[in-house]
Scaffold this motif. Structure first.
Motif, mmCIF file in Angstrom:
data_model
loop_
_atom_site.group_PDB
_atom_site.id
_atom_site.type_symbol
_atom_site.label_atom_id
_atom_site.label_comp_id
_atom_site.label_asym_id
_atom_site.label_seq_id
_atom_site.Cartn_x
_atom_site.Cartn_y
_atom_site.Cartn_z
ATOM 1 N N VAL A 1 42.983 30.448 35.035
ATOM 2 C CA VAL A 1 42.472 31.679 36.002
ATOM 3 C C VAL A 1 42.380 32.465 36.346
ATOM 4 O O VAL A 1 43.630 32.750 36.068
ATOM 5 N N ARG A 2 41.518 32.953 36.419
ATOM 6 C CA ARG A 2 41.437 34.639 37.380
ATOM 7 C C ARG A 2 40.183 34.987 38.162
ATOM 8 O O ARG A 2 39.311 34.214 38.085
ATOM 9 N N GLY A 3 40.540 35.346 38.727
ATOM 10 C CA GLY A 3 39.628 35.788 40.297
ATOM 11 C C GLY A 3 40.070 36.713 41.016
ATOM 12 O O GLY A 3 40.326 37.698 40.831
ATOM 13 N N CYS A 4 38.975 36.608 42.263
ATOM 14 C CA CYS A 4 38.946 37.502 43.665
ATOM 15 C C CYS A 4 39.151 37.207 44.833
ATOM 16 O O CYS A 4 37.803 36.329 44.958
ATOM 17 N N ILE A 5 39.225 37.812 45.440
ATOM 18 C CA ILE A 5 39.166 37.273 46.502
ATOM 19 C C ILE A 5 38.746 38.327 47.469
ATOM 20 O O ILE A 5 39.185 39.464 47.407
ATOM 21 N N ILE A 6 37.560 38.983 48.151
ATOM 22 C CA ILE A 6 36.942 39.495 48.354
ATOM 23 C C ILE A 6 36.579 39.466 50.446
ATOM 24 O O ILE A 6 35.814 38.315 50.630
ATOM 25 N N SER B 1 39.158 45.093 50.283
ATOM 26 C CA SER B 1 38.218 45.162 51.846
ATOM 27 C C SER B 1 39.202 43.630 52.665
ATOM 28 O O SER B 1 38.913 43.434 53.889
ATOM 29 N N ILE B 2 39.866 42.658 52.100
ATOM 30 C CA ILE B 2 40.761 42.097 51.981
ATOM 31 C C ILE B 2 41.435 42.260 53.168
ATOM 32 O O ILE B 2 42.053 42.369 53.972
#
Length: 249
Positions: free
Chosen positions: A108-113, A163-164
């Protein structure tokens, strides 16, 4: 109502090929594995006996502090508000999810925003024609921006948007960045020379044997489920480079 929240967006790599190259029985088995690990991350691995099978343990969702939605090859976790304690929960949940999937289950690849989002939910409505209608529709800038940033990455890994990070710096929760993250040049499809915080794939690698086993795990998850690795060689290479970075640092 649209409001500002913290959101994690994950994209399962090779999902279409997984569906095309496996029997319906195998797909159902593996989907159950996906649901299990999505739920375990959501509950910090708290379990309880399955009421339908007391010899089996399932995730105890009473521990969940986040919202979660799985739509085909997309997994979302998000908070109800911009609360720093909930952001802490979100990052730990994402660390558990990111590690379990990428090292043991499915790449998986992801982003926390941080951003604005709304979700419209409705109960399933059935009619006399044996059809149904329901609405489970999240939407908003947070979702769009997270999708763009996740899809632009060329590896199996998860990046924290600025932003995180800005919301964590200077707080009692700043240590989560060192406990669960590394600063790293994220491999994007279009070269971007910028260090960002990314989730660790493993806690630490302290021996050559552990390093070798971690690399084997990456190869295994990319090869599982009759997926071809020909089209994802660069993603595998970039992911292994990150394992090497963890080992050396």
């Amino acid at each position: 109502m649209i409001k500002e929240i913290y959101l994690a967006y994950f994209d399962l790599l090779g999902f279409k090929e997984f569906i095309q190259n496996n029997s319906e029985t195998q797909i159902n088995i593996r989907m159950a594995h996906f649901f299990r690990d999505i739920e375990l991350a959501l509950t910090y691995n708290h379990t309880k006996p399955n009421p339908n099978n007391p010899h089996e343990l399932i995730a105890d969702l009473s521990y969940a502090k986040l919202n979660c939605l799985n739509i085909s090859d997309t997994v979302l976790y998000w908070t109800n508000e911009c609360n720093i304690e909930l952001l802490n929960d979100l990052i730990i949940t994402c660390f558990l999810f990111n590690t379990k999937f990428n090292m043991d289950n499915f790449p998986v690849r992801g982003c926390i925003i941080k951003g604005t989002m709304n979700k419209i939910s409705g109960e399933i409505r059935h009619n006399s024609n044996n059809t149904s209608y329901s609405v489970q529709c999240p939407y908003g800038k947070a979702l769009v921006n997270a999708h763009i940033k996740a899809e632009s990455q060329s590896w199996a890994g998860t990046v924290l948007d600025g932003s995180i990070v800005n919301d964590l710096l200077g707080t009692n929760y700043q240590s989560i960045l060192t406990n669960y993250c590394h600063k790293y040049n994220v491999p994007y499809k279009t070269p971007i020379n910028k260090e960002e915080y990314v989730l660790k794939l493993v806690e630490n690698i302290q021996s050559p044997e552990a390093f070798s086993n971690a690399i084997k795990s990456i190869y295994n998850v990319f090869n599982l489920d009759n997926k071809s690795t020909d089209s994802v060689k660069i993603k595998i290479y970039n992911t292994i480079r990150f394992i090497d970075f963890i080992y050396k640092n």
